[in-house]
Design an enzyme around this catalytic site. Structure first.
Site, short mmCIF file in Angstrom:
data_model
loop_
_atom_site.label_atom_id
_atom_site.label_comp_id
_atom_site.label_asym_id
_atom_site.label_seq_id
_atom_site.Cartn_x
_atom_site.Cartn_y
_atom_site.Cartn_z
N LYS A 118 43.79 44.49 24.40
CA LYS A 118 44.86 44.04 25.32
C LYS A 118 44.57 42.59 25.68
O LYS A 118 43.74 42.30 26.54
CB LYS A 118 44.83 44.92 26.58
N GLU B 190 35.14 31.39 43.05
CA GLU B 190 35.37 30.86 41.71
C GLU B 190 36.74 30.18 41.69
O GLU B 190 37.77 30.84 41.89
CB GLU B 190 35.32 32.00 40.69
N CYS C 96 33.96 30.83 32.36
CA CYS C 96 33.26 31.70 33.32
C CYS C 96 31.91 31.11 33.70
O CYS C 96 31.46 31.26 34.83
CB CYS C 96 33.10 33.10 32.74
N GLU D 139 32.29 41.67 31.81
CA GLU D 139 31.89 40.25 31.86
C GLU D 139 32.83 39.59 32.87
O GLU D 139 34.01 39.41 32.58
CB GLU D 139 32.07 39.57 30.50
P1 NAD Z 1 42.15 38.74 35.09
O1 NAD Z 1 41.07 39.62 35.59
O2 NAD Z 1 43.29 38.46 35.96
O3 NAD Z 1 42.78 39.34 33.74
C1 NAD Z 1 41.98 39.66 32.62
C2 NAD Z 1 42.70 40.72 31.79
O4 NAD Z 1 42.81 41.91 32.57
C3 NAD Z 1 44.12 40.36 31.37
O5 NAD Z 1 44.32 40.85 30.07
C4 NAD Z 1 44.98 41.12 32.38
O6 NAD Z 1 46.27 41.44 31.91
C5 NAD Z 1 44.16 42.39 32.56
N1 NAD Z 1 44.40 43.10 33.81
C6 NAD Z 1 44.91 42.63 34.98
N2 NAD Z 1 44.95 43.62 35.91
C7 NAD Z 1 44.44 44.73 35.31
C8 NAD Z 1 44.18 46.05 35.76
N3 NAD Z 1 44.45 46.44 37.01
N4 NAD Z 1 43.62 46.93 34.90
C9 NAD Z 1 43.30 46.56 33.64
N5 NAD Z 1 43.53 45.32 33.16
C10 NAD Z 1 44.08 44.40 33.99
O7 NAD Z 1 41.38 37.43 34.61
P2 NAD Z 1 42.01 36.10 34.03
O8 NAD Z 1 42.66 35.36 35.14
O9 NAD Z 1 42.80 36.39 32.79
O10 NAD Z 1 40.68 35.33 33.56
C11 NAD Z 1 39.89 34.60 34.41
C12 NAD Z 1 38.67 35.38 34.84
O11 NAD Z 1 37.92 35.82 33.70
C13 NAD Z 1 37.71 34.52 35.63
O12 NAD Z 1 37.26 35.22 36.75
C14 NAD Z 1 36.55 34.29 34.65
O13 NAD Z 1 35.32 34.01 35.25
C15 NAD Z 1 36.54 35.55 33.91
N6 NAD Z 1 35.83 35.39 32.62
C16 NAD Z 1 34.57 35.90 32.50
C17 NAD Z 1 33.87 35.73 31.32
C18 NAD Z 1 32.49 36.29 31.14
O14 NAD Z 1 32.07 36.44 30.01
N7 NAD Z 1 31.78 36.62 32.21
C19 NAD Z 1 34.46 35.05 30.25
C20 NAD Z 1 35.73 34.53 30.41
C21 NAD Z 1 36.42 34.72 31.63
#
Ligand code: NAD
Length: 507
Positions: A203, A410, A311, A277
């Protein structure tokens, strides 16, 4: 220099034009059981180019019923002898063939990611697309090496027993990824999952669905059987349906800590295995004896690369008073030298933020920081002359303090919060005073100090006199609220497999 960097600006623009023309017409479908299909409800959503704000194309909006179809297809594929009984060598060959196809299409994939996410195409090709090729090649090496052990058990009866362990695929995996590195984040999960013999439903984030769909098409072209790699595009509801589905054995998630917590709550129905992650707020700790030239260049790259939407971004700077002003001036100098603009231009190394929502979020943190008493050193708003799209200047805020929101939360944008220190006693305690524990940078030429601090910092990755180095061979993941589990290396293979212990009575 990469082929794309050598290409003229008009080349990347003309590739984008060709790709966009191909994307017009019918909405991009979900990939279920090897076919591109529209969603059951027929709903679609638009994906936009962050450099212009304009729609690229419509994409199928997957929902609960589509997730169910994809999970069933993945289950059938898991039990299909063509995949289940495939030899380790053949699985390895398929992953290498997929890597070959990504390599063949690297230029197109870089441009596709650029128009969907905003990130500069040249950097995307060099970092993200090349990185994904390496990821598939690295994990292609594992099927032939990942096995169990023979263990020296001591049964009370004195019976002669052979005990051994085998590794089996964990099953159907729901892989949910964010928008900041769409292709790499997908590769980091798909490659070990397939290497371990699992089947997947990916997804991608709603902001950046296009490279995930292309990756699944390339997997089919490589010969990976239908149903092994499915893609559901859509919003958080589709992710939640995957987390809730009883046919999913494991969820691997990269994204925000908030959604990570919702995933843990949502996965209890069948007690799925979960790996996470999550977010970060990584400290960059600079001692007075550090090489300031090297530190400034790397700290600038550590917060401004990918427009700060990383991240591991080194977003909290702890600079010793003696070198604080000098270091900040040098970092600001690097910020001023970035070429901001549409990432299709090969000279550009700093693109727009991914969306208007993200622009508003980053901008609001600059206001919050100033209200709380931090001082704006540079940036803080839209760059002059870039009136469309979601461009935001590289930004430095000085005089930050531990209790400020710009130090604790963040921001996920190009904003560096700088703190001044002079007492080494509480330096590590300050750096560790965070809900997150993803990574940390330490800058010093004192070997003992470097090792002492590396041991004391609570983070999954510590970089000494370098920053943001990532490799498939070494584990990646977070302490504290930055996540559960580790990607890359043997640890990733373990995430996607179960261990079975077998006892055979030989008496
Ligand atoms: P997000 O958590 O809003 O979304 C991530 C994914 O989760 C998307 O595909 C979204 O559609 C899905 N999603 C949203 N709500 C959901 C739910 N209730 N259940 C299941 N899936 C759901 O994050 P974002 O804004 O897309 O990305 C930014 C975040 O990702 C930042 O916090 C960043 O630090 C983190 N990140 C972490 C790493 C790591 O390896 N630690 C790497 C990249 C990004």
């Amino acid at each position: 220099m990469s082929a794309l960097a050598q290409a003229s600006a008009s080349d990347a623009y003309s590739i984008a034009e060709r790709l966009e023309a191909g994307l017009k017409g019918a909405p991009r479908g979900l990939i279920i059981d090897g076919k591109s299909v529209q969603s059951v409800t027929g709903k679609t959503f638009a994906t936009h180019n962050p450099a212009t704000g304009k729609e690229i194309c419509q994409v199928a909006e997957g929902g609960v019923e589509d997730v169910d179809l994809a999970v069933r297809a993945a289950r059938r594929a898991l039990e299909n002898p063509a995949w289940r009984d495939m030899s380790a060598v053949d699985r390895s060959l398929l992953l290498n063939r997929l890597a070959d196809l990504i390599e063949r299409d690297a230029q197109d994939l870089a441009v596709l990611e650029c128009i969907d996410n905003g990130k500069p195409a040249t950097l995307t090709k060099a970092v993200e697309i090349e990185g994904s090729i390496k990821t598939f090649r690295y994990f292609a090496g594992w099927p032939t090496k990942f096995g169990g052990e023979t263990l020296p058990v001591s049964p009370r009866s004195g019976a002669k027993i052979l005990n051994y362990t085998v590794r089996e695929p964990v099953g159907v995996c729901g892989l949910i990824v964010p928008w900041n590195y769409p292709m790499s984040m997908a590769a980091w999960k798909v490659a070990p999952a397939l290497a371990a013999g699992c089947t997947v439903v990916l997804k991608p984030a709603e902001q950046t669905p296009l490279t995930a769909l292309r990756l699944a098409e390339l997997a089919l072209e490589a010969g990976i059987p239908a149903g092994v790699f499915n893609v559901i595009t859509g919003f958080g509801e589709a992710g939640a349906a995957l987390v809730d589905h009883p046919g999913v054995d494991k969820v691997a998630f990269t994204g925000s800590t908030e959604v990570g917590k919702a995933i843990v709550r949502g996965s209890t129905g069948n007690l799925k295995k979960v790996s996470l992650e999550l977010g970060g707020k990584s400290p960059q700790i600079v001692l007075p004896d550090a090489d300031l030239d090297a530190a400034a260049a790397s700290i600038a790259a550590g917060i401004f690369f990918n427009q700060g939407q990383t991240c591991t971004a080194g977003s909290r700077l702890y600079a010793h008073s003696d070198i604080h002003d000098d270091l900040l001036a040098r970092i600001a100098d690097h910020a001023a030298k970035l070429t901001i603009g549409n990432g299709l231009d090969p000279a550009v190394n700093f693109g727009p933020l991914v969306s208007e929502e993200q622009w508003d979020r980053v901008s609001s943190y600059v206001e919050i920081g100033q209200r709380e008493g931090a001082e704006l050193v540079c940036g803080g708003s839209r760059p002059q002359g870039l009136n469309e799209g979601f461009f935001f200047q590289p930004t430095i805020m000085a005089n930050a303090a531990s209790n400020m929101r710009i130090v604790r939360e963040e921001i996920f944008g190009p904003v560096l919060s700088a703190l001044r220190w002079s007492d080494p006693e509480d330096l590590v305690a300050q750096a560790n005073d965070s809900d997150f524990g993803l990574s940390a940078g330490i800058w010093t030429n004192n070997l003992k100090q470097a090792h002492r601090m590396a041991a004391a910092v609570k983070a999954g990755t510590v970089w000494v006199n370098c920053f943001n180095l990532v490799d498939n061979a070494t584990p990646f993941g977070g302490f504290k609220q930055s996540g559960w589990g580790r990607e890359h290396g043997r640890q990733a293979m373990e995430l996607y497999s179960e261990v079975k212990s077998v006892w055979v009575n030989l008496s």
